[in-house]
Scaffold this motif. Structure first.
Motif, PDB file in Angstrom:
ATOM      1  N   GLU A  98     -25.350   7.539  27.008  1.00 56.46           N
ATOM      2  CA  GLU A  98     -25.205   6.737  28.222  1.00 56.46           C
ATOM      3  C   GLU A  98     -25.321   7.605  29.473  1.00 56.46           C
ATOM      4  O   GLU A  98     -25.958   7.217  30.456  1.00 56.46           O
ATOM      5  CB  GLU A  98     -23.873   5.990  28.198  1.00 56.46           C
ATOM      6  CG  GLU A  98     -23.850   4.854  27.196  1.00 56.46           C
ATOM      7  CD  GLU A  98     -22.497   4.188  27.088  1.00 56.46           C
ATOM      8  OE1 GLU A  98     -22.449   3.006  26.703  1.00 56.46           O
ATOM      9  OE2 GLU A  98     -21.474   4.847  27.364  1.00 56.46           O
ATOM     10  N   TYR A  99     -24.713   8.781  29.445  1.00 55.64           N
ATOM     11  CA  TYR A  99     -24.793   9.693  30.578  1.00 55.64           C
ATOM     12  C   TYR A  99     -26.240  10.171  30.779  1.00 55.64           C
ATOM     13  O   TYR A  99     -26.752  10.191  31.913  1.00 55.64           O
ATOM     14  CB  TYR A  99     -23.872  10.897  30.357  1.00 55.64           C
ATOM     15  CG  TYR A  99     -23.970  11.940  31.450  1.00 55.64           C
ATOM     16  CD1 TYR A  99     -23.333  11.761  32.673  1.00 55.64           C
ATOM     17  CD2 TYR A  99     -24.719  13.105  31.241  1.00 55.64           C
ATOM     18  CE1 TYR A  99     -23.445  12.711  33.675  1.00 55.64           C
ATOM     19  CE2 TYR A  99     -24.828  14.057  32.235  1.00 55.64           C
ATOM     20  CZ  TYR A  99     -24.190  13.865  33.450  1.00 55.64           C
ATOM     21  OH  TYR A  99     -24.305  14.805  34.440  1.00 55.64           O
ATOM     22  N   SER A 100     -26.910  10.548  29.697  1.00 55.25           N
ATOM     23  CA  SER A 100     -28.281  11.044  29.785  1.00 55.25           C
ATOM     24  C   SER A 100     -29.243   9.962  30.259  1.00 55.25           C
ATOM     25  O   SER A 100     -30.163  10.231  31.049  1.00 55.25           O
ATOM     26  CB  SER A 100     -28.733  11.585  28.422  1.00 55.25           C
ATOM     27  OG  SER A 100     -27.909  12.651  27.999  1.00 55.25           O
TER      28      SER A 100
ATOM     29  N   GLU B  51     -30.818  15.611  19.280  1.00 54.58           N
ATOM     30  CA  GLU B  51     -31.211  14.236  18.972  1.00 54.58           C
ATOM     31  C   GLU B  51     -31.181  13.370  20.217  1.00 54.58           C
ATOM     32  O   GLU B  51     -32.023  12.487  20.398  1.00 54.58           O
ATOM     33  CB  GLU B  51     -30.310  13.673  17.872  1.00 54.58           C
ATOM     34  CG  GLU B  51     -30.540  14.325  16.519  1.00 54.58           C
ATOM     35  CD  GLU B  51     -29.724  13.684  15.403  1.00 54.58           C
ATOM     36  OE1 GLU B  51     -29.182  12.578  15.619  1.00 54.58           O
ATOM     37  OE2 GLU B  51     -29.640  14.286  14.322  1.00 54.58           O
ATOM     38  N   CYS B  52     -30.218  13.626  21.095  1.00 55.62           N
ATOM     39  CA  CYS B  52     -30.145  12.896  22.360  1.00 55.62           C
ATOM     40  C   CYS B  52     -31.398  13.158  23.192  1.00 55.62           C
ATOM     41  O   CYS B  52     -32.008  12.231  23.735  1.00 55.62           O
ATOM     42  CB  CYS B  52     -28.890  13.298  23.126  1.00 55.62           C
ATOM     43  SG  CYS B  52     -28.752  12.546  24.783  1.00 55.62           S
TER      44      CYS B  52
ATOM     45  N   ASN C 129     -32.338   7.629  34.922  1.00 53.04           N
ATOM     46  CA  ASN C 129     -32.602   6.302  35.501  1.00 53.04           C
ATOM     47  C   ASN C 129     -33.233   5.340  34.491  1.00 53.04           C
ATOM     48  O   ASN C 129     -34.198   4.633  34.777  1.00 53.04           O
ATOM     49  CB  ASN C 129     -33.513   6.436  36.734  1.00 53.04           C
ATOM     50  CG  ASN C 129     -33.523   5.181  37.584  1.00 53.04           C
ATOM     51  OD1 ASN C 129     -32.534   4.442  37.644  1.00 53.04           O
ATOM     52  ND2 ASN C 129     -34.639   4.918  38.239  1.00 53.04           N
ATOM     53  N   ILE C 130     -32.678   5.353  33.283  1.00 50.57           N
ATOM     54  CA  ILE C 130     -33.155   4.469  32.218  1.00 50.57           C
ATOM     55  C   ILE C 130     -32.080   3.433  31.922  1.00 50.57           C
ATOM     56  O   ILE C 130     -30.937   3.778  31.623  1.00 50.57           O
ATOM     57  CB  ILE C 130     -33.468   5.269  30.934  1.00 50.57           C
ATOM     58  CG1 ILE C 130     -34.571   6.307  31.199  1.00 50.57           C
ATOM     59  CG2 ILE C 130     -33.882   4.332  29.807  1.00 50.57           C
ATOM     60  CD1 ILE C 130     -34.818   7.241  30.030  1.00 50.57           C
ATOM     61  N   ASN C 131     -32.469   2.194  31.999  1.00 46.01           N
ATOM     62  CA  ASN C 131     -31.522   1.105  31.730  1.00 46.01           C
ATOM     63  C   ASN C 131     -31.790   0.531  30.341  1.00 46.01           C
ATOM     64  O   ASN C 131     -32.735  -0.223  30.135  1.00 46.01           O
ATOM     65  CB  ASN C 131     -31.658   0.012  32.788  1.00 46.01           C
ATOM     66  CG  ASN C 131     -30.631  -1.103  32.601  1.00 46.01           C
ATOM     67  OD1 ASN C 131     -29.600  -0.905  31.955  1.00 46.01           O
ATOM     68  ND2 ASN C 131     -30.917  -2.266  33.143  1.00 46.01           N
ATOM     69  N   ILE C 132     -30.963   0.930  29.396  1.00 46.21           N
ATOM     70  CA  ILE C 132     -31.100   0.439  28.031  1.00 46.21           C
ATOM     71  C   ILE C 132     -29.712   0.434  27.387  1.00 46.21           C
ATOM     72  O   ILE C 132     -28.869   1.281  27.679  1.00 46.21           O
ATOM     73  CB  ILE C 132     -32.089   1.311  27.223  1.00 46.21           C
ATOM     74  CG1 ILE C 132     -32.451   0.641  25.890  1.00 46.21           C
ATOM     75  CG2 ILE C 132     -31.537   2.701  27.000  1.00 46.21           C
ATOM     76  CD1 ILE C 132     -33.613   1.320  25.180  1.00 46.21           C
ATOM     77  N   GLU C 133     -29.482  -0.507  26.529  1.00 48.52           N
ATOM     78  CA  GLU C 133     -28.159  -0.671  25.917  1.00 48.52           C
ATOM     79  C   GLU C 133     -27.910   0.370  24.830  1.00 48.52           C
ATOM     80  O   GLU C 133     -28.794   0.693  24.039  1.00 48.52           O
ATOM     81  CB  GLU C 133     -28.054  -2.077  25.318  1.00 48.52           C
ATOM     82  CG  GLU C 133     -26.714  -2.398  24.686  1.00 48.52           C
ATOM     83  CD  GLU C 133     -26.669  -3.788  24.075  1.00 48.52           C
ATOM     84  OE1 GLU C 133     -25.593  -4.180  23.591  1.00 48.52           O
ATOM     85  OE2 GLU C 133     -27.709  -4.477  24.092  1.00 48.52           O
TER      86      GLU C 133
END
Length: 227
Positions: free
Chosen positions: A146-148, A112-113, A153-157
């Protein structure tokens, strides 16, 4: 307050037996039912999201202070490519199995990740990521996501369900995590957690999980969800 959203978290069995999971707000409502007032107009959710919530948790009494058109334009401009932009709710079925996280106290679902990362990369440009949040019920999955995201290089909450109560974003992606042969879904059995999760989205909602596991799971709530 809202008795249909998250109850107090009580871990000790004796605490639950004595009713400590019932909030003071709920106790007062039961003592004085004639004085209860429902603030029935909502201004956050797309009306199609609010429709399910109203019928499931609020006896169909929830009304919309905004029109479908006021919530549709941004959905049309969103790069995700909604199958039905008049109904901006999508469930993405993933067959990866859940497993215990490295901490031994939580769950992760690597499939799912991976699916979620691909969706963000392909369908959510940088400008839209600022108004998007990923919500997951498990701390282990939150850390994995968060690690993935960092590695790509993806900045998302990313937030847990409990931490995000009271907040909102334009687009919400929910990662449910659980998938196993016994359809065990842990504290997801409390559908108040569902209520909190899917009511955060102003324009569009994406749910990533396993349909079979969620469909066959037992829930803990007095409401009967029409499947």
């Amino acid at each position: 307050g809202d008795p249909q959203q998250l109850s107090p978290t009580v871990l000790h069995p004796k605490g639950k037996q004595t009713g400590m999971h019932i909030s003071l707000f709920e106790r007062i409502m039961k003592l004085n039912p004639e004085n209860n007032v429902l603030l029935e107009t909502q201004y956050r959710m797309h009306p199609k999201i609010a429709e399910f919530i109203s019928n499931t948790f609020y006896e169909g009494k929830l009304e919309n202070g905004l029109t479908k058109e006021e919530r549709t334009n941004k959905v049309f401009n969103n790069a995700f490519g909604w199958p039905n932009r008049d109904f901006p709710i999508v469930f993405i079925n993933v067959d990866g199995k859940d497993k215990i996280s490295s901490s031994g106290t939580s769950y992760i679902n690597e499939s799912e990740c991976l699916t979620l990362i691909k969706i963000i990369q392909r369908k959510f440009p940088s400008i839209e990521r600022k108004n998007t949040c990923i919500i997951t019920p498990y701390l282990g999955q939150k850390e994995l996501l968060e690690y993935s995201l960092f590695e790509n290089n993806i900045n998302i909450e990313v937030s847990s369900v409990d931490s995000f109560q009271g907040q909102e974003r334009d687009f919400i992606i929910i990662n449910t995590v659980r998938n196993n042969p016994n359809s065990e879904i842990g504290f997801l059995k409390d559908v108040k957690r569902l209520n909190v999760s899917i009511t955060r989205a102003k324009y569009g909602l994406i749910i990533i999980g396993n349909a079979n596991c969620l469909y066959n799971a037992k829930i803990e709530n007095k409401y009967s969800i029409n499947r």
